[in-house]
Design a protein around this motif. Structure first.
Motif, PDB file in Angstrom:
ATOM      1  N   PRO A 265       0.954 -29.208  22.180  1.00  0.00           N
ATOM      2  CA  PRO A 265       1.423 -28.581  20.945  1.00  0.00           C
ATOM      3  C   PRO A 265       2.952 -28.496  20.922  1.00  0.00           C
ATOM      4  CG  PRO A 265      -0.403 -27.345  21.869  1.00  0.00           C
ATOM      5  CD  PRO A 265      -0.005 -28.354  22.899  1.00  0.00           C
ATOM      6  N   ALA A 266       3.532 -28.666  19.771  1.00  0.00           N
ATOM      7  CA  ALA A 266       4.991 -28.619  19.640  1.00  0.00           C
ATOM      8  C   ALA A 266       5.552 -27.246  20.005  1.00  0.00           C
ATOM      9  CB  ALA A 266       5.393 -28.998  18.217  1.00  0.00           C
ATOM     10  N   ALA A 267       4.692 -26.218  19.989  1.00  0.00           N
ATOM     11  CA  ALA A 267       5.141 -24.857  20.293  1.00  0.00           C
ATOM     12  C   ALA A 267       5.315 -24.604  21.791  1.00  0.00           C
ATOM     13  CB  ALA A 267       4.157 -23.839  19.720  1.00  0.00           C
ATOM     14  N   VAL A 268       4.884 -25.532  22.641  1.00  0.00           N
ATOM     15  CA  VAL A 268       5.071 -25.359  24.085  1.00  0.00           C
ATOM     16  C   VAL A 268       6.566 -25.308  24.387  1.00  0.00           C
ATOM     17  CG1 VAL A 268       4.799 -26.490  26.338  1.00  0.00           C
ATOM     18  CG2 VAL A 268       2.884 -26.419  24.724  1.00  0.00           C
ATOM     19  N   PRO A 269       7.026 -24.374  25.211  1.00  0.00           N
ATOM     20  CA  PRO A 269       8.463 -24.266  25.505  1.00  0.00           C
ATOM     21  C   PRO A 269       9.048 -25.585  26.022  1.00  0.00           C
ATOM     22  CG  PRO A 269       7.291 -22.358  26.350  1.00  0.00           C
ATOM     23  CD  PRO A 269       6.244 -23.315  25.878  1.00  0.00           C
ATOM     24  N   PRO A 270      10.276 -25.909  25.630  1.00  0.00           N
ATOM     25  CA  PRO A 270      10.902 -27.174  26.053  1.00  0.00           C
ATOM     26  C   PRO A 270      10.930 -27.368  27.563  1.00  0.00           C
ATOM     27  CG  PRO A 270      12.183 -26.164  24.297  1.00  0.00           C
ATOM     28  CD  PRO A 270      11.133 -25.176  24.674  1.00  0.00           C
ATOM     29  N   SER A 271      11.119 -26.285  28.316  1.00  0.00           N
ATOM     30  CA  SER A 271      11.181 -26.426  29.774  1.00  0.00           C
ATOM     31  C   SER A 271       9.847 -26.910  30.334  1.00  0.00           C
ATOM     32  CB  SER A 271      11.571 -25.091  30.417  1.00  0.00           C
ATOM     33  OG  SER A 271      10.631 -24.079  30.072  1.00  0.00           O
ATOM     34  N   ALA A 272       8.734 -26.386  29.814  1.00  0.00           N
ATOM     35  CA  ALA A 272       7.413 -26.814  30.263  1.00  0.00           C
ATOM     36  C   ALA A 272       7.145 -28.249  29.837  1.00  0.00           C
ATOM     37  CB  ALA A 272       6.339 -25.881  29.713  1.00  0.00           C
ATOM     38  N   ALA A 273       7.559 -28.585  28.620  1.00  0.00           N
ATOM     39  CA  ALA A 273       7.374 -29.959  28.136  1.00  0.00           C
ATOM     40  C   ALA A 273       8.160 -30.946  28.988  1.00  0.00           C
ATOM     41  CB  ALA A 273       7.816 -30.055  26.674  1.00  0.00           C
ATOM     42  N   ALA A 274       9.379 -30.585  29.343  1.00  0.00           N
ATOM     43  CA  ALA A 274      10.222 -31.463  30.151  1.00  0.00           C
ATOM     44  C   ALA A 274       9.625 -31.677  31.535  1.00  0.00           C
ATOM     45  CB  ALA A 274      11.630 -30.884  30.267  1.00  0.00           C
ATOM     46  N   ARG A 275       9.072 -30.628  32.118  1.00  0.00           N
ATOM     47  CA  ARG A 275       8.450 -30.738  33.440  1.00  0.00           C
ATOM     48  C   ARG A 275       7.253 -31.689  33.396  1.00  0.00           C
ATOM     49  NH1 ARG A 275       6.394 -27.519  37.828  1.00  0.00           N
ATOM     50  NH2 ARG A 275       5.359 -29.061  39.161  1.00  0.00           N
ATOM     51  N   LEU A 276       6.397 -31.517  32.400  1.00  0.00           N
ATOM     52  CA  LEU A 276       5.221 -32.376  32.274  1.00  0.00           C
ATOM     53  C   LEU A 276       5.617 -33.825  31.997  1.00  0.00           C
ATOM     54  CD1 LEU A 276       3.035 -29.937  30.170  1.00  0.00           C
ATOM     55  CD2 LEU A 276       2.441 -30.791  32.445  1.00  0.00           C
ATOM     56  N   SER A 277       6.619 -34.004  31.138  1.00  0.00           N
ATOM     57  CA  SER A 277       7.096 -35.345  30.808  1.00  0.00           C
ATOM     58  C   SER A 277       7.597 -36.065  32.055  1.00  0.00           C
ATOM     59  CB  SER A 277       8.210 -35.254  29.762  1.00  0.00           C
ATOM     60  OG  SER A 277       8.821 -36.504  29.564  1.00  0.00           O
ATOM     61  N   LYS A 278       8.367 -35.369  32.858  1.00  0.00           N
ATOM     62  CA  LYS A 278       8.922 -35.972  34.076  1.00  0.00           C
ATOM     63  C   LYS A 278       7.819 -36.342  35.063  1.00  0.00           C
ATOM     64  CE  LYS A 278      12.235 -35.098  37.798  1.00  0.00           C
ATOM     65  NZ  LYS A 278      13.187 -34.116  38.391  1.00  0.00           N
ATOM     66  N   ASP A 279       6.856 -35.444  35.252  1.00  0.00           N
ATOM     67  CA  ASP A 279       5.766 -35.716  36.190  1.00  0.00           C
ATOM     68  C   ASP A 279       4.924 -36.904  35.726  1.00  0.00           C
ATOM     69  OD1 ASP A 279       6.506 -33.662  37.885  1.00  0.00           O
ATOM     70  OD2 ASP A 279       5.161 -32.189  36.983  1.00  0.00           O
ATOM     71  N   LEU A 280       4.627 -36.962  34.429  1.00  0.00           N
ATOM     72  CA  LEU A 280       3.826 -38.067  33.907  1.00  0.00           C
ATOM     73  C   LEU A 280       4.568 -39.391  33.998  1.00  0.00           C
ATOM     74  CD1 LEU A 280       2.245 -36.259  30.842  1.00  0.00           C
ATOM     75  CD2 LEU A 280       0.984 -37.219  32.773  1.00  0.00           C
ATOM     76  N   ALA A 281       5.882 -39.369  33.781  1.00  0.00           N
ATOM     77  CA  ALA A 281       6.681 -40.592  33.903  1.00  0.00           C
ATOM     78  C   ALA A 281       6.596 -41.156  35.316  1.00  0.00           C
ATOM     79  CB  ALA A 281       8.131 -40.313  33.524  1.00  0.00           C
ATOM     80  N   GLU A 282       6.638 -40.280  36.310  1.00  0.00           N
ATOM     81  CA  GLU A 282       6.529 -40.727  37.694  1.00  0.00           C
ATOM     82  C   GLU A 282       5.150 -41.325  37.977  1.00  0.00           C
ATOM     83  OE1 GLU A 282       8.811 -40.877  40.174  1.00  0.00           O
ATOM     84  OE2 GLU A 282      10.266 -40.327  38.627  1.00  0.00           O
ATOM     85  N   ILE A 283       4.124 -40.728  37.381  1.00  0.00           N
ATOM     86  CA  ILE A 283       2.759 -41.204  37.616  1.00  0.00           C
ATOM     87  C   ILE A 283       2.533 -42.584  37.001  1.00  0.00           C
ATOM     88  CG2 ILE A 283       0.322 -40.780  37.041  1.00  0.00           C
ATOM     89  CD1 ILE A 283       1.038 -37.742  37.232  1.00  0.00           C
ATOM     90  N   VAL A 284       2.935 -42.749  35.733  1.00  0.00           N
ATOM     91  CA  VAL A 284       2.599 -44.002  35.041  1.00  0.00           C
ATOM     92  C   VAL A 284       3.404 -45.197  35.554  1.00  0.00           C
ATOM     93  CG1 VAL A 284       1.861 -42.776  32.961  1.00  0.00           C
ATOM     94  CG2 VAL A 284       4.219 -43.608  33.113  1.00  0.00           C
ATOM     95  N   LYS A 285       4.540 -44.951  36.173  1.00  0.00           N
ATOM     96  CA  LYS A 285       5.305 -46.087  36.692  1.00  0.00           C
ATOM     97  C   LYS A 285       4.897 -46.454  38.124  1.00  0.00           C
ATOM     98  CE  LYS A 285       9.416 -43.736  38.586  1.00  0.00           C
ATOM     99  NZ  LYS A 285      10.871 -43.526  38.405  1.00  0.00           N
ATOM    100  N   GLY A 286       3.990 -45.675  38.698  1.00  0.00           N
ATOM    101  CA  GLY A 286       3.534 -45.933  40.061  1.00  0.00           C
ATOM    102  C   GLY A 286       2.673 -47.182  40.162  1.00  0.00           C
TER     103      GLY A 286
END
Length: 332
Positions: A265-286
């Protein structure tokens, strides 16, 4: 009794005073979250998006240090799961796995859907694949230009094109194809990709735009259906001998893909969104996830920053809204 009450009062007062000296929220900061992260999948178990979700489940669990579970909530073009996630607490603990196509198109095609694509934020694409124009084996078109010219010929019948219903991505892609080329097409709706492919095999329909998946790739390679062109500006590595639709003389920059993705949801705080985005980026490029993509006949995933994901998502929303307006798509 009075002495006992006084002692109890002094003890309670001491406890309150000590508690007041503790930094606010210290207990919460020290205790790890026991609430699991939920990947809510908008489709039944075993489908491509579900398999992709389960491929990221374990590495995401390791990255977050929390339990991650996958739950399937299919139906209504992905809108049931999408609405469920939107109504969950916006704390970054409940994520949505759906296709970007359904996320954007369901509100445009179904009157009961009340959310907008902008109510969500894209975190990562996890299973992108090209839409490919395929025909039944009985047709002898050598390329997309011959198909278009046959369809436009005076006296010829409309060509039947399969989709999985009004307002679905294949419906919109075919509508754009017809509007851009003058090809005369008649939509024939089915209940999903598998029945469309079966209709091609049994020659019930002339053509369809389908995501390139392993079963489609095998049918093309064995000559049971024919691939006419790929909806991209560069050839698909799994069908290198098949030209893009943009290589013909009637279409330019005709680009459509099916892409499963992770949203919040767009209402999720930016800090939480950034953390999830970074973790997923590491996973998908593996290496392991990239191997899964190759086995799925999917395109390589290019990890995106949150800002890049925002820009890509806006671009896709604008594209599909433009096509929906062009073909006069109305919610039903």
């Amino acid at each position: 009794m009075k002495t006992s009450n006084q002692a109890t009062g002094r003890l309670v007062g001491w406890i309150i005073a000590v508690a007041a000296l503790q930094p606010f929220g210290a207990a919460e900061a020290q205790a790890p979250s026991t609430k699991p992260v939920v990947l809510r999948v908008a489709y039944p178990a075993g489908g491509p998006a579900d398999v992709a979700a389960r491929k990221i489940q374990v590495p995401l669990q390791s990255a977050l240090g929390q339990t991650v579970i996958v739950e399937n909530l299919p139906g209504a073009g992905g809108s049931i799961a999408a609405a469920n996630v939107l109504n969950a607490s916006p704390d970054g603990q409940t994520l949505l796995v759906t296709t970007g196509n359904d996320m954007i198109l369901s509100p445009l095609a179904m009157s009961q859907v009340k959310y907008k694509p902008e109510n969500y934020r894209l975190l990562a694409t996890i299973l992108p694949t090209d839409f490919t124009l395929v025909t039944s084996a009985e047709h002898a078109f050598a390329n997309v230009d011959e198909l278009i010219e046959h369809s436009r010929k005076a006296g010829s019948k409309e060509m039947t094109v399969g989709s999985w219903g009004y307002g679905s991505a294949p419906y919109l892609v075919a509508a754009d194809f017809g509007a851009s080329t003058g090809a005369r097409l008649m939509d024939v709706p089915y209940k999903g990709a598998a029945p469309v492919v079966q209709a091609l095999l049994s020659r019930e329909i002339d053509m369809a735009f389908v995501p390139l998946a392993p079963n489609v790739l095998e049918l093309v390679r064995t000559g049971k259906i024919k691939a006419i062109g790929v909806a991209n500006t560069k050839r698909n590595p799994f069908l290198a001998q098949v030209p893009t639709l943009s290589e013909g003389k009637y279409l330019k920059n005709f680009v459509y893909s099916a892409w499963a993705a992770v949203f919040i949801p767009a209402a999720v705080p930016p800090s939480a969104a950034a953390r999830l985005s970074k973790d997923l980026a590491e996973i998908v490029k593996g290496d392991e996830f990239q191997r899964f993509l190759r086995d799925s006949a999917a395109l390589p995933v290019e990890p995106m920053t949150l800002a890049q994901a925002d820009a890509f998502y806006r671009q896709e929303i604008e594209k599909f809204r433009r096509i929906a307006k062009l073909v006069k798509l109305e919610p039903q």
